[in-house]
Design a protein around this motif. Structure first.
Motif, PDB file in Angstrom:
ATOM      1  N   LEU A  62     108.694-104.526 -27.795  1.00 22.03           N
ATOM      2  CA  LEU A  62     107.497-103.862 -27.281  1.00 22.03           C
ATOM      3  C   LEU A  62     107.854-102.776 -26.268  1.00 22.03           C
ATOM      4  O   LEU A  62     107.198-101.729 -26.207  1.00 22.03           O
ATOM      5  CB  LEU A  62     106.554-104.892 -26.656  1.00 22.03           C
ATOM      6  CG  LEU A  62     105.826-105.803 -27.660  1.00 22.03           C
ATOM      7  CD1 LEU A  62     105.115-106.935 -26.920  1.00 22.03           C
ATOM      8  CD2 LEU A  62     104.830-105.010 -28.489  1.00 22.03           C
TER       9      LEU A  62
ATOM     10  N   CYS B  81     108.991 -99.818 -28.348  1.00 22.58           N
ATOM     11  CA  CYS B  81     107.945 -99.194 -29.151  1.00 22.58           C
ATOM     12  C   CYS B  81     106.785 -98.662 -28.320  1.00 22.58           C
ATOM     13  O   CYS B  81     106.108 -97.707 -28.737  1.00 22.58           O
ATOM     14  CB  CYS B  81     107.420-100.201 -30.175  1.00 22.58           C
ATOM     15  SG  CYS B  81     108.637-100.707 -31.408  1.00 22.58           S
ATOM     16  N   PHE B  82     106.544 -99.252 -27.160  1.00 19.24           N
ATOM     17  CA  PHE B  82     105.425 -98.836 -26.310  1.00 19.24           C
ATOM     18  C   PHE B  82     105.923 -98.592 -24.888  1.00 19.24           C
ATOM     19  O   PHE B  82     105.519 -99.283 -23.940  1.00 19.24           O
ATOM     20  CB  PHE B  82     104.332 -99.904 -26.318  1.00 19.24           C
ATOM     21  CG  PHE B  82     103.712-100.143 -27.660  1.00 19.24           C
ATOM     22  CD1 PHE B  82     102.690 -99.323 -28.133  1.00 19.24           C
ATOM     23  CD2 PHE B  82     104.152-101.189 -28.467  1.00 19.24           C
ATOM     24  CE1 PHE B  82     102.114 -99.548 -29.380  1.00 19.24           C
ATOM     25  CE2 PHE B  82     103.590-101.421 -29.713  1.00 19.24           C
ATOM     26  CZ  PHE B  82     102.567-100.590 -30.173  1.00 19.24           C
TER      27      PHE B  82
ATOM     28  N   ARG C 213     102.538-105.293 -21.866  1.00 18.79           N
ATOM     29  CA  ARG C 213     103.405-105.791 -22.935  1.00 18.79           C
ATOM     30  C   ARG C 213     103.422-107.314 -22.965  1.00 18.79           C
ATOM     31  O   ARG C 213     103.403-107.929 -24.034  1.00 18.79           O
ATOM     32  CB  ARG C 213     104.818-105.224 -22.765  1.00 18.79           C
ATOM     33  CG  ARG C 213     104.912-103.731 -23.077  1.00 18.79           C
ATOM     34  CD  ARG C 213     106.351-103.268 -23.180  1.00 18.79           C
ATOM     35  NE  ARG C 213     106.988-103.161 -21.885  1.00 18.79           N
ATOM     36  CZ  ARG C 213     107.043-102.042 -21.164  1.00 18.79           C
ATOM     37  NH1 ARG C 213     106.473-100.923 -21.630  1.00 18.79           N
ATOM     38  NH2 ARG C 213     107.664-102.011 -20.001  1.00 18.79           N
TER      39      ARG C 213
ATOM     40  N   VAL D 246     100.154-108.574 -24.541  1.00 16.10           N
ATOM     41  CA  VAL D 246     100.147-108.445 -26.004  1.00 16.10           C
ATOM     42  C   VAL D 246     101.038-109.500 -26.637  1.00 16.10           C
ATOM     43  O   VAL D 246     100.684-110.108 -27.658  1.00 16.10           O
ATOM     44  CB  VAL D 246     100.584-107.024 -26.424  1.00 16.10           C
ATOM     45  CG1 VAL D 246     100.895-106.960 -27.924  1.00 16.10           C
ATOM     46  CG2 VAL D 246      99.497-106.018 -26.074  1.00 16.10           C
TER      47      VAL D 246
ATOM     48  N   GLU E 170     103.924 -98.297 -38.567  1.00 15.98           N
ATOM     49  CA  GLU E 170     103.721 -98.020 -37.137  1.00 15.98           C
ATOM     50  C   GLU E 170     102.246 -97.808 -36.827  1.00 15.98           C
ATOM     51  O   GLU E 170     101.720 -98.344 -35.840  1.00 15.98           O
ATOM     52  CB  GLU E 170     104.526 -96.789 -36.729  1.00 15.98           C
ATOM     53  CG  GLU E 170     104.312 -96.387 -35.277  1.00 15.98           C
ATOM     54  CD  GLU E 170     105.078 -95.124 -34.893  1.00 15.98           C
ATOM     55  OE1 GLU E 170     104.624 -94.416 -33.961  1.00 15.98           O
ATOM     56  OE2 GLU E 170     106.123 -94.838 -35.511  1.00 15.98           O
TER      57      GLU E 170
ATOM     58  N   ALA F  38     100.502-101.106 -36.860  1.00 10.60           N
ATOM     59  CA  ALA F  38     100.923-101.914 -35.707  1.00 10.60           C
ATOM     60  C   ALA F  38     100.239-101.440 -34.430  1.00 10.60           C
ATOM     61  O   ALA F  38      99.942-102.252 -33.540  1.00 10.60           O
ATOM     62  CB  ALA F  38     102.437-101.869 -35.559  1.00 10.60           C
ATOM     63  N   ARG F  39      99.972-100.164 -34.320  1.00 11.61           N
ATOM     64  CA  ARG F  39      99.246 -99.658 -33.151  1.00 11.61           C
ATOM     65  C   ARG F  39      97.786-100.125 -33.184  1.00 11.61           C
ATOM     66  O   ARG F  39      97.175-100.329 -32.130  1.00 11.61           O
ATOM     67  CB  ARG F  39      99.318 -98.129 -33.104  1.00 11.61           C
ATOM     68  CG  ARG F  39     100.707 -97.596 -32.756  1.00 11.61           C
ATOM     69  CD  ARG F  39     100.722 -96.081 -32.624  1.00 11.61           C
ATOM     70  NE  ARG F  39     102.056 -95.571 -32.359  1.00 11.61           N
ATOM     71  CZ  ARG F  39     102.618 -95.519 -31.155  1.00 11.61           C
ATOM     72  NH1 ARG F  39     101.937 -95.937 -30.096  1.00 11.61           N
ATOM     73  NH2 ARG F  39     103.843 -95.030 -30.998  1.00 11.61           N
TER      74      ARG F  39
ATOM     75  N   PRO G 217      98.260-104.507 -32.413  1.00 12.36           N
ATOM     76  CA  PRO G 217      99.571-104.696 -31.777  1.00 12.36           C
ATOM     77  C   PRO G 217      99.986-106.154 -31.598  1.00 12.36           C
ATOM     78  O   PRO G 217     101.186-106.443 -31.573  1.00 12.36           O
ATOM     79  CB  PRO G 217      99.417-103.994 -30.420  1.00 12.36           C
ATOM     80  CG  PRO G 217      97.949-103.932 -30.176  1.00 12.36           C
ATOM     81  CD  PRO G 217      97.316-103.799 -31.522  1.00 12.36           C
ATOM     82  N   SER G 218      99.047-107.070 -31.508  1.00 13.34           N
ATOM     83  CA  SER G 218      99.440-108.472 -31.305  1.00 13.34           C
ATOM     84  C   SER G 218      99.799-109.155 -32.624  1.00 13.34           C
ATOM     85  O   SER G 218     100.291-110.289 -32.611  1.00 13.34           O
ATOM     86  CB  SER G 218      98.319-109.251 -30.614  1.00 13.34           C
ATOM     87  OG  SER G 218      97.229-109.461 -31.486  1.00 13.34           O
TER      88      SER G 218
ATOM     89  N   TYR H 264     101.624-107.696 -35.382  1.00 15.07           N
ATOM     90  CA  TYR H 264     102.877-107.349 -36.046  1.00 15.07           C
ATOM     91  C   TYR H 264     103.946-108.328 -35.566  1.00 15.07           C
ATOM     92  O   TYR H 264     103.934-108.766 -34.414  1.00 15.07           O
ATOM     93  CB  TYR H 264     103.292-105.912 -35.722  1.00 15.07           C
ATOM     94  CG  TYR H 264     104.475-105.434 -36.545  1.00 15.07           C
ATOM     95  CD1 TYR H 264     104.386-105.352 -37.924  1.00 15.07           C
ATOM     96  CD2 TYR H 264     105.676-105.080 -35.939  1.00 15.07           C
ATOM     97  CE1 TYR H 264     105.477-104.929 -38.682  1.00 15.07           C
ATOM     98  CE2 TYR H 264     106.758-104.650 -36.690  1.00 15.07           C
ATOM     99  CZ  TYR H 264     106.647-104.586 -38.066  1.00 15.07           C
ATOM    100  OH  TYR H 264     107.722-104.175 -38.826  1.00 15.07           O
TER     101      TYR H 264
ATOM    102  N   TRP I 265     106.762-109.258 -33.893  1.00  7.85           N
ATOM    103  CA  TRP I 265     107.662-108.664 -32.904  1.00  7.85           C
ATOM    104  C   TRP I 265     108.875-109.527 -32.599  1.00  7.85           C
ATOM    105  O   TRP I 265     109.772-109.088 -31.871  1.00  7.85           O
ATOM    106  CB  TRP I 265     106.898-108.405 -31.600  1.00  7.85           C
ATOM    107  CG  TRP I 265     105.804-107.408 -31.729  1.00  7.85           C
ATOM    108  CD1 TRP I 265     104.457-107.631 -31.641  1.00  7.85           C
ATOM    109  CD2 TRP I 265     105.947-106.010 -31.982  1.00  7.85           C
ATOM    110  NE1 TRP I 265     103.758-106.475 -31.826  1.00  7.85           N
ATOM    111  CE2 TRP I 265     104.643-105.454 -32.037  1.00  7.85           C
ATOM    112  CE3 TRP I 265     107.042-105.154 -32.168  1.00  7.85           C
ATOM    113  CZ2 TRP I 265     104.405-104.102 -32.267  1.00  7.85           C
ATOM    114  CZ3 TRP I 265     106.815-103.809 -32.411  1.00  7.85           C
ATOM    115  CH2 TRP I 265     105.518-103.292 -32.458  1.00  7.85           C
TER     116      TRP I 265
END
Length: 286
Positions: free
Chosen positions: A47, A50-51, A59, A62, A258, A261-262, A265-266, A268, A270
């Motif tokens: 995370l 990616c963020f 993060r 999420v 992507e 996933a945006r 976000p919770s 995908y 990870w």
């Protein structure tokens, strides 16, 4: 023996409504977040990569929700294994299925990234239609349960990953849809580097190859966990694919994953070390 015992426990669990399973998943998921330190670290690293614009608190929030969603998904496997067809139809809502029906006369590669509901979406499809998918051999009873779930309806063809590409090509040429999970790090020998969240990521370039070899259309299918229900959404089949440019096709796939996933976000996955393989000279991010 282990499978029979696990199946019996799951039969008892499946008597609980899925919405109640989601309530149970809140404390269980939070407990897992705190005690599974190694996977928590992988998830937070992913995370952060990616963020980077998010705060550390965001993060962690999420990822906590990811553990809760994952736990509710795992509890719901009891319904996938033992639930009646009518219950499964009520639980899993197929949306925009007309996008699939529009290309049913052609070979179809269903592009199914690793969102938490992917097994729900696969089962919902095979209730009504035959299909095929690939699996990796794993240890333990969960592997047996997973294969049993995927085999419940319409005798799908399940292809071992170690069997390679030929069985997939055969099934697609026979116009049997292929449920394809593309987004794991399979090492440098099988992958090319393509951007994912702005990071050069080892990615299997097989999607474009399969589409070119078989004339198949690519139809994304994303299945997510909702409140009391699972939503399996069918996106329009991709136009102008494959392009003939392997890197461009692989980048297009990563960009699509992507984008979704945006949106979710919770949900995908990870906890996989997605960025394990690095370009030569780069240090490990883990």
């Amino acid at each position: 023996m282990k499978f029979k015992f696990a199946s019996a426990l799951l039969w008892l669990l499946h008597l609980i409504p899925f919405r109640v399973m989601q309530w149970i998943a809140v404390p269980l998921g939070l407990l897992l977040f705190f005690i599974v330190g190694r996977r928590r670290k992988v998830g937070l690293t992913n995370l952060q990569l990616c963020f980077p614009e998010w705060s550390e608190a965001q993060r962690r929030k999420v990822l906590r929700q990811h553990f809760i969603d994952m736990t509710s998904s795992l509890l719901g496997y009891s319904i996938l294994l033992h639930g009646s067809e009518s219950r499964l139809r009520r639980l899993i809502l197929r949306k925009d299925f007309e996008n699939c029906q529009a290309v049913h006369d052609r070979p179809i590669i269903m592009l199914v990234p690793h969102f938490l509901g992917l097994d729900y979406g696969g089962l919902a499809y095979t209730i009504d239609y035959p299909g095929s998918s690939m699996y990796a051999e794993q240890r333990g009873v969960f592997h047996e349960i997973s294969l049993k779930i995927r085999s419940r309806f319409n005798d799908p063809i399940l292809i071992k990953r170690s069997d390679g590409i030929r069985p997939i090509v055969r099934t697609l040429k026979s116009k049997l849809p292929f449920y394809y999970l593309p987004d794991q790090d399979m090492g440098p020998q099988q992958s090319i580097f393509a951007p994912f969240f702005g990071i050069q990521t080892a990615t299997l370039p097989m999607l474009g190859k399969l589409a070119e070899m078989t004339g198949a259309v690519v139809l994304p299918v994303i299945t997510t966990i909702g409140k009391g229900q699972i939503i399996s959404r069918y996106y329009p089949a991709w136009e102008n694919f494959p392009s003939g440019d392997m890197l461009a096709d692989t980048t297009r796939m990563n960009q699509f994953i992507e984008d979704i996933a945006r949106e979710h976000p919770s949900q995908y996955y990870w906890l996989h070390r997605r960025f394990k393989t690095r370009p030569e000279g780069e240090a490990s991010v883990y």
